[in-house]
Scaffold this motif. Structure first.
Motif, PDB file in Angstrom:
ATOM      1  N   GLY A   1       0.743  -1.215   0.228  1.00 32.72           N
ATOM      2  CA  GLY A   1       0.044  -0.064  -0.116  1.00 32.72           C
ATOM      3  C   GLY A   1       0.942   1.321   0.068  1.00 32.72           C
ATOM      4  N   LYS A   2       0.265   2.441   0.064  1.00 32.70           N
ATOM      5  CA  LYS A   2       0.872   3.748   0.096  1.00 32.70           C
ATOM      6  C   LYS A   2       0.430   4.544   1.046  1.00 32.70           C
ATOM      7  CE  LYS A   2       1.097   5.957  -3.888  1.00 32.70           C
ATOM      8  NZ  LYS A   2       0.633   6.715  -5.008  1.00 32.70           N
ATOM      9  N   VAL A   3       1.250   5.206   1.748  1.00 30.82           N
ATOM     10  CA  VAL A   3       1.093   5.794   3.058  1.00 30.82           C
ATOM     11  C   VAL A   3       0.327   7.182   2.707  1.00 30.82           C
ATOM     12  CG1 VAL A   3       2.237   7.237   5.185  1.00 30.82           C
ATOM     13  CG2 VAL A   3       3.310   4.992   4.322  1.00 30.82           C
ATOM     14  N   VAL A   4      -0.881   7.475   3.041  1.00 27.60           N
ATOM     15  CA  VAL A   4      -1.554   8.649   2.835  1.00 27.60           C
ATOM     16  C   VAL A   4      -1.655   9.666   3.798  1.00 27.60           C
ATOM     17  CG1 VAL A   4      -2.852   7.464   1.181  1.00 27.60           C
ATOM     18  CG2 VAL A   4      -3.649   7.388   3.428  1.00 27.60           C
ATOM     19  N   LYS A   5      -1.291   9.197   5.218  1.00 24.30           N
ATOM     20  CA  LYS A   5      -1.421  10.058   6.295  1.00 24.30           C
ATOM     21  C   LYS A   5      -0.480   9.762   7.325  1.00 24.30           C
ATOM     22  CE  LYS A   5      -4.869  13.157   9.304  1.00 24.30           C
ATOM     23  NZ  LYS A   5      -6.205  12.958   9.233  1.00 24.30           N
ATOM     24  N   LEU A   6      -0.089  10.859   8.096  1.00 22.75           N
ATOM     25  CA  LEU A   6       0.605  10.447   9.211  1.00 22.75           C
ATOM     26  C   LEU A   6       0.079  11.179  10.463  1.00 22.75           C
ATOM     27  CD1 LEU A   6       4.445  11.374   8.280  1.00 22.75           C
ATOM     28  CD2 LEU A   6       3.225   8.941   8.064  1.00 22.75           C
TER      29      LEU A   6
ATOM     30  N   VAL B   1       0.062   5.307  11.246  1.00 25.22           N
ATOM     31  CA  VAL B   1       0.372   5.775  10.030  1.00 25.22           C
ATOM     32  C   VAL B   1      -1.112   5.237   9.165  1.00 25.22           C
ATOM     33  CG1 VAL B   1       1.611   5.568   7.786  1.00 25.22           C
ATOM     34  CG2 VAL B   1       2.761   6.071  10.060  1.00 25.22           C
ATOM     35  N   LEU B   2      -1.667   5.970   8.471  1.00 28.90           N
ATOM     36  CA  LEU B   2      -2.678   5.667   7.694  1.00 28.90           C
ATOM     37  C   LEU B   2      -2.131   5.032   6.042  1.00 28.90           C
ATOM     38  CD1 LEU B   2      -5.530   8.071   8.116  1.00 28.90           C
ATOM     39  CD2 LEU B   2      -5.152   5.964   9.438  1.00 28.90           C
ATOM     40  N   VAL B   3      -2.729   3.753   5.639  1.00 26.48           N
ATOM     41  CA  VAL B   3      -2.279   3.332   4.370  1.00 26.48           C
ATOM     42  C   VAL B   3      -3.402   2.927   3.581  1.00 26.48           C
ATOM     43  CG1 VAL B   3      -1.086   1.273   3.421  1.00 26.48           C
ATOM     44  CG2 VAL B   3      -0.239   2.420   5.677  1.00 26.48           C
ATOM     45  N   GLU B   4      -3.154   3.197   2.172  1.00 29.16           N
ATOM     46  CA  GLU B   4      -4.201   2.869   1.237  1.00 29.16           C
ATOM     47  C   GLU B   4      -3.687   1.662   0.779  1.00 29.16           C
ATOM     48  OE1 GLU B   4      -4.366   4.625  -2.935  1.00 29.16           O
ATOM     49  OE2 GLU B   4      -5.935   5.654  -1.755  1.00 29.16           O
ATOM     50  N   VAL B   5      -4.517   0.786   0.925  1.00 31.40           N
ATOM     51  CA  VAL B   5      -4.132  -0.877   0.639  1.00 31.40           C
ATOM     52  C   VAL B   5      -4.345  -1.069  -0.838  1.00 31.40           C
ATOM     53  CG1 VAL B   5      -4.318  -3.463   1.095  1.00 31.40           C
ATOM     54  CG2 VAL B   5      -4.595  -1.592   2.993  1.00 31.40           C
TER      55      VAL B   5
ATOM     56  N   GLY C   1      -6.134   0.531   6.068  1.00 30.15           N
ATOM     57  CA  GLY C   1      -5.006   0.050   6.864  1.00 30.15           C
ATOM     58  C   GLY C   1      -4.316   1.049   7.936  1.00 30.15           C
ATOM     59  N   ILE C   2      -4.077   0.620   9.023  1.00 31.92           N
ATOM     60  CA  ILE C   2      -3.273   1.655   9.875  1.00 31.92           C
ATOM     61  C   ILE C   2      -2.086   0.693  10.333  1.00 31.92           C
ATOM     62  CG2 ILE C   2      -5.191   2.917  10.532  1.00 31.92           C
ATOM     63  CD1 ILE C   2      -4.874   1.556  13.218  1.00 31.92           C
TER      64      ILE C   2
ATOM     65  N   GLU D   1       6.100   3.915  -0.723  1.00 27.53           N
ATOM     66  CA  GLU D   1       5.141   2.626  -0.932  1.00 27.53           C
ATOM     67  C   GLU D   1       5.672   1.516   0.272  1.00 27.53           C
ATOM     68  OE1 GLU D   1       3.043   1.490  -3.289  1.00 27.53           O
ATOM     69  OE2 GLU D   1       3.289   3.571  -4.246  1.00 27.53           O
ATOM     70  N   VAL D   2       4.846   0.910   1.022  1.00 25.33           N
ATOM     71  CA  VAL D   2       4.995   0.008   2.276  1.00 25.33           C
ATOM     72  C   VAL D   2       4.344  -1.313   2.092  1.00 25.33           C
ATOM     73  CG1 VAL D   2       5.225   1.815   3.844  1.00 25.33           C
ATOM     74  CG2 VAL D   2       3.046   0.721   3.411  1.00 25.33           C
TER      75      VAL D   2
END
Length: 387
Positions: free
Chosen positions: A20-25, A30-34, A41-42, A65-66
């Motif tokens: 996913g991609k980190v969208v917010k800290l 951390v909020l992640v768009e899966v 996801g967080i 990207e994570v």
């Protein structure tokens, strides 16, 4: 005709690996768009890194990207898919252990960034927490490690225990390995007979260690001077710049034998300019042999007084006349600088002294006319004094 593409929408469960991609800290997560999923996801701050971090931005940034592992799936509302609780740390650790095991087995050298200074050493992020003990940081003692934080070091894995989550790294091993390589390369380029510039680094009872450009060679005490040396400190001190001659090279065992003595002018050099046959010299008896006595007339230069040249009478052994340590005068019979031979004679001086004419003392002897004195002369002198 527009063709619709069917995109597979995944529904993830505990244990799955997601991208996913980190969208917010946020402060603690951390909020992640899966990717390819309606689930969000967080990643809690505790699951972002294997090292302690104060805030999420210490580990990731928006847009990164994570890859993470699903630790928990929360129930969704109104038929929505549940929120995914993710762990980036778990995936990083799994990959890191596999990578570290490979590097440990092969002895590979790799670079890592020092993240923290702790009591007893340094902490590095190698996917998991790696520790460099103080004794394995440098080959030399380091008093203050504060400059190492944020620094990139080349390291090797020297100890690995996955069950105990123990990773021990060493920068010292890398430095010493490079030094050994350079030293071997240096030694391979040296040959006996070469004269090199060096610096005295260490003094021991048996000799001195001289740095000849990155490698310390040994100058044995017997190779320090043309004269006898009781202790190396009589000749050199630490820090002295010296010239040395290469005696032997052993690249495989990392040994280099050097000589200061061989790089100096020999004591016999120029001797024929200092003394010539017929000259009289003063020296010290150093050794006695059945055939004669060896007398040191200059530092490192010994002349032979043959037994037949010791006395002006026949003797059976030099010991009858001389002993070691005696200071004697001798006449130079022959000088052979090339063959390091100097012939001396004590007898020649003794014979010259014996043949010298006796000094005439007659001028100091009273004549018969002046011997004695007259009583009247004495009385007359006394009477003069009384007047």
């Amino acid at each position: 005709m527009t063709e619709e593409m069917n995109v597979q929408v995944n529904v993830y469960e505990v244990g799955d690996i997601v991208r996913g991609k980190v969208v917010k800290l946020e402060d603690k997560q951390v909020l992640v768009e899966v990717e390819n999923s309606k689930q969000s996801g967080i990643i809690p701050i505790s699951e972002l890194s294997n090292l302690h971090i104060e805030k999420p931005s210490d580990a990731v940034a928006v847009g990164d990207e994570v890859t993470a592992k699903v630790k928990k799936v929360e129930e969704g509302k109104d038929g929505e898919e549940g929120l995914l609780i993710l762990s980036k740390r778990a995936v990083d650790a799994e990959r890191a252990w596999e990578d570290l095991e490979r590097k440990f087995a092969s002895g590979e050298t790799f670079e890592t960034v020092i993240k923290d200074i702790v009591k007893g050493g340094l902490v590095a992020d190698v996917g998991v927490r790696g520790f460099i003990p103080a004794s394995l940081v440098e080959p030399h003692y380091v008093e203050d490690f504060s400059d190492y934080k944020g620094k990139t070091l080349s390291v090797k894995v020297v100890e690995l225990d996955r069950e105990k989550n123990r990773v021990i790294l060493s920068h010292r091993a890398v430095v010493e390995e490079e030094q050994a390589r350079q030293q071997k390369e240096l030694l391979s380029g040296l040959e006996p007979g070469q004269v090199l510039d060096g610096v005295v680094r260490r003094i021991a009872d048996f000799g001195v260690f001289v740095d000849v450009g990155g490698f310390d060679g040994l100058v044995h005490i017997s190779q320090l001077s043309h004269t006898r040396v009781a202790h190396p400190s009589e000749v050199v001190k630490e820090g002295d710049a010296v010239k040395v001659k290469v005696l032997a090279v052993d690249p495989e065992n990392g040994r280099l034998s050097l000589s200061i003595k061989e790089a100096l002018p020999g004591p016999w050099e120029g001797l024929s300019e200092k003394v010539k046959p017929g000259d009289v010299v003063t020296g010290t008896v150093k050794r006695l042999a059945s055939f004669g006595a060896f007398v040191e007339v200059f530092p490192g230069v010994e002349g032979l007084v043959h037994v037949s040249q010791i006395a002006n009478r026949r003797i059976g052994s030099p010991h009858e006349v001389l002993k070691e340590g005696d200071v004697v005068k001798a006449k130079v019979l022959d000088v052979n600088e090339a063959d390091h031979r100097l012939s001396l004679s004590i007898r020649a001086l003794l014979e010259e002294e014996a043949a010298a004419p006796a000094e005439d003392y007659s001028q100091y002897t009273r004549t018969s006319e002046t011997r004695g004195f007259q009583l009247g002369e004495v009385i007359g002198e006394q009477l003069k004094k009384l007047k």
